[in-house]
Scaffold this motif. Structure first.
Motif, short mmCIF file in Angstrom:
data_model
loop_
_atom_site.label_atom_id
_atom_site.label_comp_id
_atom_site.label_asym_id
_atom_site.label_seq_id
_atom_site.Cartn_x
_atom_site.Cartn_y
_atom_site.Cartn_z
N GLU A 83 0.95 -1.29 0.05
CA GLU A 83 -0.01 0.17 0.13
C GLU A 83 0.80 1.17 0.14
O GLU A 83 0.47 2.37 -0.52
CB GLU A 83 -0.81 0.06 1.23
N MET A 84 1.95 1.21 0.48
CA MET A 84 2.97 2.33 0.49
C MET A 84 3.48 2.30 -0.81
O MET A 84 3.93 3.55 -1.30
CB MET A 84 3.99 2.34 1.73
N LEU A 85 3.77 1.55 -1.50
CA LEU A 85 4.57 1.27 -2.70
C LEU A 85 3.91 1.08 -4.05
O LEU A 85 4.51 1.58 -5.01
CB LEU A 85 5.87 0.26 -2.51
N GLY A 86 2.78 0.59 -3.94
CA GLY A 86 2.28 0.02 -5.15
C GLY A 86 2.72 -0.87 -6.16
O GLY A 86 2.40 -1.05 -7.25
N SER B 228 2.76 6.41 -18.86
CA SER B 228 2.15 6.42 -17.47
C SER B 228 2.51 5.19 -16.60
O SER B 228 2.58 4.29 -17.26
CB SER B 228 0.43 6.55 -17.87
N TRP B 229 2.48 5.68 -15.47
CA TRP B 229 2.74 4.52 -14.42
C TRP B 229 1.51 4.34 -13.77
O TRP B 229 0.79 5.01 -13.16
CB TRP B 229 4.09 5.00 -13.36
N LEU B 230 1.23 2.73 -13.53
CA LEU B 230 0.14 2.44 -13.01
C LEU B 230 0.60 1.51 -11.71
O LEU B 230 1.58 0.67 -11.82
CB LEU B 230 -0.93 1.58 -13.77
N PRO B 231 -0.11 1.14 -10.67
CA PRO B 231 0.56 0.24 -9.58
C PRO B 231 0.32 -1.18 -10.36
O PRO B 231 -0.49 -1.52 -11.28
CB PRO B 231 -0.73 0.30 -8.71
N GLU B 232 1.12 -1.95 -9.73
CA GLU B 232 1.20 -3.30 -10.16
C GLU B 232 -0.08 -4.20 -9.56
O GLU B 232 -0.19 -4.23 -8.16
CB GLU B 232 2.36 -4.08 -9.35
N SER C 108 -7.39 -0.91 -3.75
CA SER C 108 -8.06 -0.72 -5.31
C SER C 108 -6.81 -0.01 -6.04
O SER C 108 -6.25 0.81 -5.57
CB SER C 108 -9.38 -0.20 -5.38
N MET C 109 -7.03 -0.15 -7.30
CA MET C 109 -6.11 0.55 -8.21
C MET C 109 -6.47 1.95 -8.03
O MET C 109 -5.48 2.66 -8.14
CB MET C 109 -6.47 0.15 -9.57
N ALA C 110 -7.60 2.22 -7.81
CA ALA C 110 -8.25 3.70 -7.71
C ALA C 110 -7.44 4.26 -6.57
O ALA C 110 -6.85 5.68 -6.58
CB ALA C 110 -9.66 3.83 -8.00
N MET C 111 -7.52 3.83 -5.41
CA MET C 111 -7.06 4.52 -4.12
C MET C 111 -5.46 4.42 -4.44
O MET C 111 -4.95 5.46 -3.79
CB MET C 111 -7.34 3.45 -2.99
N LEU D 161 -3.39 7.51 -3.52
CA LEU D 161 -2.14 7.52 -2.59
C LEU D 161 -0.73 8.06 -3.00
O LEU D 161 0.12 8.60 -2.47
CB LEU D 161 -1.89 6.15 -1.90
N GLU D 162 -0.69 7.70 -4.37
CA GLU D 162 0.41 8.13 -5.16
C GLU D 162 0.85 10.00 -5.08
O GLU D 162 1.72 10.27 -5.22
CB GLU D 162 0.45 7.98 -6.55
N THR D 163 -0.49 10.45 -4.79
CA THR D 163 -0.14 11.81 -4.65
C THR D 163 0.35 12.54 -3.57
O THR D 163 0.32 13.59 -3.33
CB THR D 163 -1.67 12.45 -5.20
#
Length: 311
Positions: free
Chosen positions: A36-39, A95-99, A118-121, A125-127
Protein backbone atom coordinates in the motif's frame (compact mmCIF):
# COMPACT_ATOMS: atom_id res chain seq x y z
CA UNK A 1 10.40 -18.38 1.09
CA UNK A 2 13.07 -15.91 -0.09
CA UNK A 3 15.20 -16.53 2.97
CA UNK A 4 12.41 -16.02 5.49
CA UNK A 5 11.89 -19.63 6.46
CA UNK A 6 15.39 -21.00 6.96
CA UNK A 7 15.95 -19.63 10.49
CA UNK A 8 15.54 -23.00 12.23
CA UNK A 9 15.80 -23.91 15.88
CA UNK A 10 18.63 -26.26 15.01
CA UNK A 11 17.23 -28.98 17.23
CA UNK A 12 16.50 -31.32 14.37
CA UNK A 13 12.86 -31.54 15.39
CA UNK A 14 11.66 -29.41 12.48
CA UNK A 15 10.12 -26.90 14.88
CA UNK A 16 10.06 -23.26 13.80
CA UNK A 17 11.86 -20.88 16.15
CA UNK A 18 9.93 -17.97 17.73
CA UNK A 19 11.39 -15.27 15.43
CA UNK A 20 10.39 -17.14 12.29
CA UNK A 21 7.00 -18.05 13.73
CA UNK A 22 6.22 -14.41 14.54
CA UNK A 23 7.38 -13.22 11.12
CA UNK A 24 5.32 -15.83 9.27
CA UNK A 25 2.25 -15.02 11.39
CA UNK A 26 2.39 -11.40 10.23
CA UNK A 27 3.86 -11.87 6.76
CA UNK A 28 0.69 -11.04 4.79
CA UNK A 29 0.10 -7.98 6.96
CA UNK A 30 3.66 -6.74 6.42
CA UNK A 31 3.43 -7.32 2.67
CA UNK A 32 0.16 -5.38 2.56
CA UNK A 33 1.63 -2.44 4.49
CA UNK A 34 4.59 -2.28 2.10
CA UNK A 35 2.43 -2.75 -1.00
CA UNK A 36 0.00 0.00 0.00
CA UNK A 37 2.93 2.33 0.55
CA UNK A 38 4.74 1.44 -2.67
CA UNK A 39 2.15 0.23 -5.21
CA UNK A 40 4.65 -2.41 -6.29
CA UNK A 41 4.56 -6.06 -5.25
CA UNK A 42 8.18 -6.57 -6.30
CA UNK A 43 9.34 -3.72 -4.06
CA UNK A 44 7.06 -4.93 -1.25
CA UNK A 45 8.77 -8.34 -1.39
CA UNK A 46 12.16 -6.61 -1.12
CA UNK A 47 10.88 -4.72 1.93
CA UNK A 48 9.82 -8.03 3.47
CA UNK A 49 13.30 -9.44 2.92
CA UNK A 50 14.91 -6.38 4.52
CA UNK A 51 12.44 -6.56 7.41
CA UNK A 52 13.29 -10.19 8.00
CA UNK A 53 17.04 -9.51 8.05
CA UNK A 54 16.55 -6.88 10.74
CA UNK A 55 13.99 -8.91 12.69
CA UNK A 56 16.34 -11.89 13.21
CA UNK A 57 18.79 -9.55 14.93
CA UNK A 58 16.22 -8.38 17.47
CA UNK A 59 16.20 -9.64 21.07
CA UNK A 60 12.64 -10.99 21.24
CA UNK A 61 12.51 -10.89 25.03
CA UNK A 62 12.65 -7.09 24.82
CA UNK A 63 9.80 -6.80 22.30
CA UNK A 64 6.50 -5.94 23.98
CA UNK A 65 4.31 -6.07 20.83
CA UNK A 66 5.71 -8.18 17.99
CA UNK A 67 3.12 -7.03 15.44
CA UNK A 68 3.78 -3.33 16.11
CA UNK A 69 7.54 -3.88 16.08
CA UNK A 70 7.46 -5.71 12.75
CA UNK A 71 5.18 -3.08 11.21
CA UNK A 72 7.60 -0.40 12.41
CA UNK A 73 10.54 -2.12 10.70
CA UNK A 74 8.59 -2.67 7.48
CA UNK A 75 7.34 0.92 7.43
CA UNK A 76 10.83 2.34 7.81
CA UNK A 77 12.16 0.13 5.02
CA UNK A 78 9.22 1.03 2.77
CA UNK A 79 9.71 4.75 3.45
CA UNK A 80 13.37 4.52 2.48
CA UNK A 81 12.44 2.75 -0.74
CA UNK A 82 9.54 5.13 -1.45
CA UNK A 83 11.82 8.15 -1.29
CA UNK A 84 14.14 6.66 -3.90
CA UNK A 85 11.35 5.44 -6.19
CA UNK A 86 10.53 9.00 -7.28
CA UNK A 87 13.71 9.14 -9.34
CA UNK A 88 12.88 5.78 -10.89
CA UNK A 89 9.40 7.00 -11.86
CA UNK A 90 10.84 10.07 -13.57
CA UNK A 91 12.55 7.83 -16.13
CA UNK A 92 9.55 5.51 -16.56
CA UNK A 93 8.28 5.38 -20.15
CA UNK A 94 4.64 6.51 -20.42
CA UNK A 95 2.07 6.46 -17.62
CA UNK A 96 2.83 4.54 -14.41
CA UNK A 97 0.17 2.34 -12.81
CA UNK A 98 0.35 0.22 -9.63
CA UNK A 99 1.24 -3.45 -10.02
CA UNK A 100 -2.07 -5.38 -10.10
CA UNK A 101 -2.61 -8.32 -7.76
CA UNK A 102 -4.93 -11.29 -8.09
CA UNK A 103 -6.80 -11.31 -4.77
CA UNK A 104 -8.98 -13.78 -2.90
CA UNK A 105 -12.73 -13.40 -2.16
CA UNK A 106 -12.05 -12.54 1.49
CA UNK A 107 -10.43 -9.25 0.41
CA UNK A 108 -13.55 -8.28 -1.57
CA UNK A 109 -15.75 -9.26 1.39
CA UNK A 110 -14.16 -6.49 3.47
CA UNK A 111 -15.35 -3.50 1.41
CA UNK A 112 -13.29 -0.92 3.31
CA UNK A 113 -10.14 -3.01 2.96
CA UNK A 114 -10.87 -3.70 -0.73
CA UNK A 115 -11.17 0.02 -1.37
CA UNK A 116 -7.84 0.68 0.37
CA UNK A 117 -5.96 -1.67 -1.98
CA UNK A 118 -7.94 -0.83 -5.13
CA UNK A 119 -6.10 0.50 -8.16
CA UNK A 120 -8.08 3.75 -7.86
CA UNK A 121 -7.05 4.28 -4.22
CA UNK A 122 -3.41 3.37 -4.85
CA UNK A 123 -3.33 6.07 -7.53
CA UNK A 124 -4.74 8.57 -5.02
CA UNK A 125 -2.07 7.54 -2.51
CA UNK A 126 0.56 8.24 -5.17
CA UNK A 127 -0.28 11.95 -4.81
CA UNK A 128 0.76 11.99 -1.14
CA UNK A 129 4.25 12.77 0.13
CA UNK A 130 6.06 9.66 1.47
CA UNK A 131 5.49 10.37 5.19
CA UNK A 132 1.87 11.37 4.55
CA UNK A 133 1.31 8.12 2.71
CA UNK A 134 2.82 6.06 5.51
CA UNK A 135 0.76 7.84 8.18
CA UNK A 136 -2.47 7.55 6.20
CA UNK A 137 -1.98 3.83 5.50
CA UNK A 138 -1.03 2.95 9.07
CA UNK A 139 -3.85 4.97 10.63
CA UNK A 140 -6.74 4.63 8.18
CA UNK A 141 -6.16 1.09 6.92
CA UNK A 142 -4.42 -0.66 9.81
CA UNK A 143 -5.79 1.46 12.68
CA UNK A 144 -2.46 1.87 14.46
CA UNK A 145 -2.31 4.23 17.42
CA UNK A 146 -0.69 7.62 16.87
CA UNK A 147 2.20 6.82 19.21
CA UNK A 148 2.94 3.60 17.32
CA UNK A 149 2.90 5.46 13.99
CA UNK A 150 5.14 8.16 15.49
CA UNK A 151 7.79 5.55 16.28
CA UNK A 152 7.55 4.13 12.76
CA UNK A 153 7.98 7.48 10.97
CA UNK A 154 10.26 9.20 13.52
CA UNK A 155 7.82 11.99 14.35
CA UNK A 156 6.09 13.09 17.54
CA UNK A 157 2.51 11.87 18.12
CA UNK A 158 1.30 15.47 17.80
CA UNK A 159 3.02 15.84 14.42
CA UNK A 160 1.54 12.53 13.28
CA UNK A 161 -1.96 13.75 14.16
CA UNK A 162 -1.43 16.83 11.99
CA UNK A 163 -0.03 14.76 9.12
CA UNK A 164 -2.95 12.33 9.39
CA UNK A 165 -5.47 15.19 9.26
CA UNK A 166 -3.78 16.69 6.20
CA UNK A 167 -3.53 13.33 4.43
CA UNK A 168 -7.20 12.49 5.13
CA UNK A 169 -8.33 15.78 3.62
CA UNK A 170 -6.11 15.25 0.57
CA UNK A 171 -7.40 11.72 -0.02
CA UNK A 172 -11.05 12.68 0.62
CA UNK A 173 -10.87 15.25 -2.17
CA UNK A 174 -9.63 12.66 -4.67
CA UNK A 175 -11.13 9.31 -3.69
CA UNK A 176 -14.35 7.93 -5.24
CA UNK A 177 -17.39 9.95 -4.21
CA UNK A 178 -18.92 6.98 -2.42
CA UNK A 179 -17.69 3.57 -1.32
CA UNK A 180 -18.55 1.18 -4.14
CA UNK A 181 -19.04 -2.50 -3.43
CA UNK A 182 -17.39 -5.19 -5.57
CA UNK A 183 -20.92 -6.24 -6.63
CA UNK A 184 -21.62 -2.77 -8.05
CA UNK A 185 -18.28 -2.82 -9.85
CA UNK A 186 -19.08 -6.26 -11.28
CA UNK A 187 -22.31 -4.96 -12.86
CA UNK A 188 -20.44 -2.08 -14.50
CA UNK A 189 -17.56 -4.16 -15.78
CA UNK A 190 -19.90 -6.82 -17.22
CA UNK A 191 -21.77 -4.13 -19.15
CA UNK A 192 -18.46 -2.68 -20.30
CA UNK A 193 -17.04 -6.05 -21.40
CA UNK A 194 -20.24 -6.90 -23.28
CA UNK A 195 -20.17 -3.58 -25.16
CA UNK A 196 -16.47 -3.89 -26.03
CA UNK A 197 -16.81 -7.50 -27.16
CA UNK A 198 -19.71 -6.70 -29.48
CA UNK A 199 -18.37 -3.34 -30.64
CA UNK A 200 -21.47 -1.62 -29.25
CA UNK A 201 -20.52 2.07 -29.31
CA UNK A 202 -23.75 3.20 -27.63
CA UNK A 203 -23.37 0.53 -24.98
CA UNK A 204 -19.92 1.88 -24.18
CA UNK A 205 -21.17 5.45 -24.00
CA UNK A 206 -23.95 4.31 -21.66
CA UNK A 207 -21.55 2.78 -19.10
CA UNK A 208 -18.71 5.34 -19.34
CA UNK A 209 -18.92 8.54 -17.30
CA UNK A 210 -18.63 11.74 -19.36
CA UNK A 211 -15.24 12.50 -17.74
CA UNK A 212 -13.89 8.91 -17.81
CA UNK A 213 -10.10 8.59 -17.95
CA UNK A 214 -8.25 5.72 -19.66
CA UNK A 215 -4.67 5.13 -18.50
CA UNK A 216 -2.39 2.56 -20.11
CA UNK A 217 0.91 1.29 -18.70
CA UNK A 218 3.21 -0.52 -21.12
CA UNK A 219 6.45 0.52 -19.44
CA UNK A 220 8.04 1.06 -22.84
CA UNK A 221 7.89 -2.70 -23.41
CA UNK A 222 4.33 -3.09 -24.71
CA UNK A 223 2.31 -0.65 -26.75
CA UNK A 224 -0.11 1.43 -24.68
CA UNK A 225 -1.73 4.84 -24.90
CA UNK A 226 1.21 7.23 -24.36
CA UNK A 227 -0.80 9.55 -22.10
CA UNK A 228 -4.18 9.41 -20.36
CA UNK A 229 -7.25 9.80 -22.59
CA UNK A 230 -10.19 11.72 -21.13
CA UNK A 231 -13.83 11.81 -22.20
CA UNK A 232 -16.43 9.14 -22.93
CA UNK A 233 -16.52 9.73 -26.68
CA UNK A 234 -12.73 9.58 -27.13
CA UNK A 235 -12.38 6.49 -24.93
CA UNK A 236 -15.35 4.67 -26.52
CA UNK A 237 -14.12 5.42 -30.03
CA UNK A 238 -10.68 4.06 -29.17
CA UNK A 239 -12.02 0.91 -27.52
CA UNK A 240 -14.54 0.22 -30.28
CA UNK A 241 -11.87 0.52 -32.96
CA UNK A 242 -10.21 -2.66 -34.13
CA UNK A 243 -7.19 -0.66 -35.23
CA UNK A 244 -6.65 1.64 -32.26
CA UNK A 245 -3.23 2.17 -30.63
CA UNK A 246 -4.55 0.68 -27.40
CA UNK A 247 -3.94 -2.84 -28.61
CA UNK A 248 -7.51 -3.73 -29.58
CA UNK A 249 -9.61 -5.08 -26.72
CA UNK A 250 -11.69 -6.91 -29.31
CA UNK A 251 -8.83 -8.29 -31.38
CA UNK A 252 -9.29 -11.76 -32.82
CA UNK A 253 -8.09 -14.48 -30.45
CA UNK A 254 -8.14 -12.24 -27.39
CA UNK A 255 -9.88 -13.92 -24.45
CA UNK A 256 -11.53 -11.93 -21.65
CA UNK A 257 -11.45 -13.56 -18.20
CA UNK A 258 -13.28 -11.98 -15.24
CA UNK A 259 -11.13 -12.00 -12.08
CA UNK A 260 -10.73 -10.25 -8.73
CA UNK A 261 -7.89 -7.71 -8.89
CA UNK A 262 -6.97 -5.65 -5.83
CA UNK A 263 -10.26 -6.56 -4.19
CA UNK A 264 -12.52 -5.65 -7.11
CA UNK A 265 -13.81 -7.31 -10.31
CA UNK A 266 -11.53 -6.75 -13.29
CA UNK A 267 -10.63 -8.37 -16.59
CA UNK A 268 -7.60 -10.33 -17.67
CA UNK A 269 -7.09 -10.22 -21.43
CA UNK A 270 -5.21 -13.24 -22.74
CA UNK A 271 -3.71 -13.88 -26.15
CA UNK A 272 -2.36 -17.35 -27.01
CA UNK A 273 -2.78 -18.33 -23.33
CA UNK A 274 -0.49 -15.49 -22.26
CA UNK A 275 -1.67 -12.57 -20.15
CA UNK A 276 -1.68 -9.52 -22.41
CA UNK A 277 -3.44 -6.91 -20.25
CA UNK A 278 -5.00 -6.53 -16.82
CA UNK A 279 -7.87 -4.06 -16.94
CA UNK A 280 -9.14 -2.57 -13.67
CA UNK A 281 -11.84 0.06 -13.31
CA UNK A 282 -13.04 2.78 -10.98
CA UNK A 283 -16.80 3.21 -10.64
CA UNK A 284 -18.71 6.26 -9.37
CA UNK A 285 -22.52 6.47 -9.30
CA UNK A 286 -22.84 3.33 -11.42
CA UNK A 287 -20.61 4.63 -14.24
CA UNK A 288 -16.98 3.84 -15.04
CA UNK A 289 -14.85 6.90 -14.31
CA UNK A 290 -11.43 5.24 -14.57
CA UNK A 291 -10.00 2.50 -16.80
CA UNK A 292 -6.53 1.22 -15.86
CA UNK A 293 -4.86 -1.04 -18.41
CA UNK A 294 -1.61 -2.62 -17.22
CA UNK A 295 0.34 -4.16 -20.12
CA UNK A 296 3.91 -3.97 -18.83
CA UNK A 297 4.86 -7.68 -18.57
CA UNK A 298 7.14 -6.96 -15.62
CA UNK A 299 4.03 -5.99 -13.64
CA UNK A 300 2.02 -9.07 -14.65
CA UNK A 301 4.32 -11.75 -13.26
CA UNK A 302 2.23 -12.32 -10.10
CA UNK A 303 -1.09 -12.63 -11.93
CA UNK A 304 -0.81 -16.42 -12.20
CA UNK A 305 -1.60 -16.87 -8.49
CA UNK A 306 -3.46 -15.13 -5.68
CA UNK A 307 -1.51 -12.82 -3.40
CA UNK A 308 -2.36 -12.96 0.29
CA UNK A 309 -3.34 -9.58 1.72
CA UNK A 310 -4.50 -8.87 5.26
CA UNK A 311 -4.83 -6.13 7.85
Amino acid sequence: MNGTGSHDSGSGTGQVDPATEAFLAHRNLLFTVAYEMLGSAADAEDVLQETWLRWVGVELAEVRDQRAYLVRIATRQALTRLRTMGRRRESYVGSWLPEPLLTSPDVAADVEFAESVSMAMLLVLETLAPTERAVFVLREVFDLAYDEIAEAVDKTPAAVRQIAHRARAHVAARRPREMVSPAQTRVAIEAFERAVRTGDMQGLLDILAPDVVLVGDGGGIRQAVPRPITGAWKVARLLASRHGRFGGLIAAGLRHEPVEVNGYPALILEFDDEIDTVLAVRVDDGLITGLYAVRNPEKLARMERETGLSR
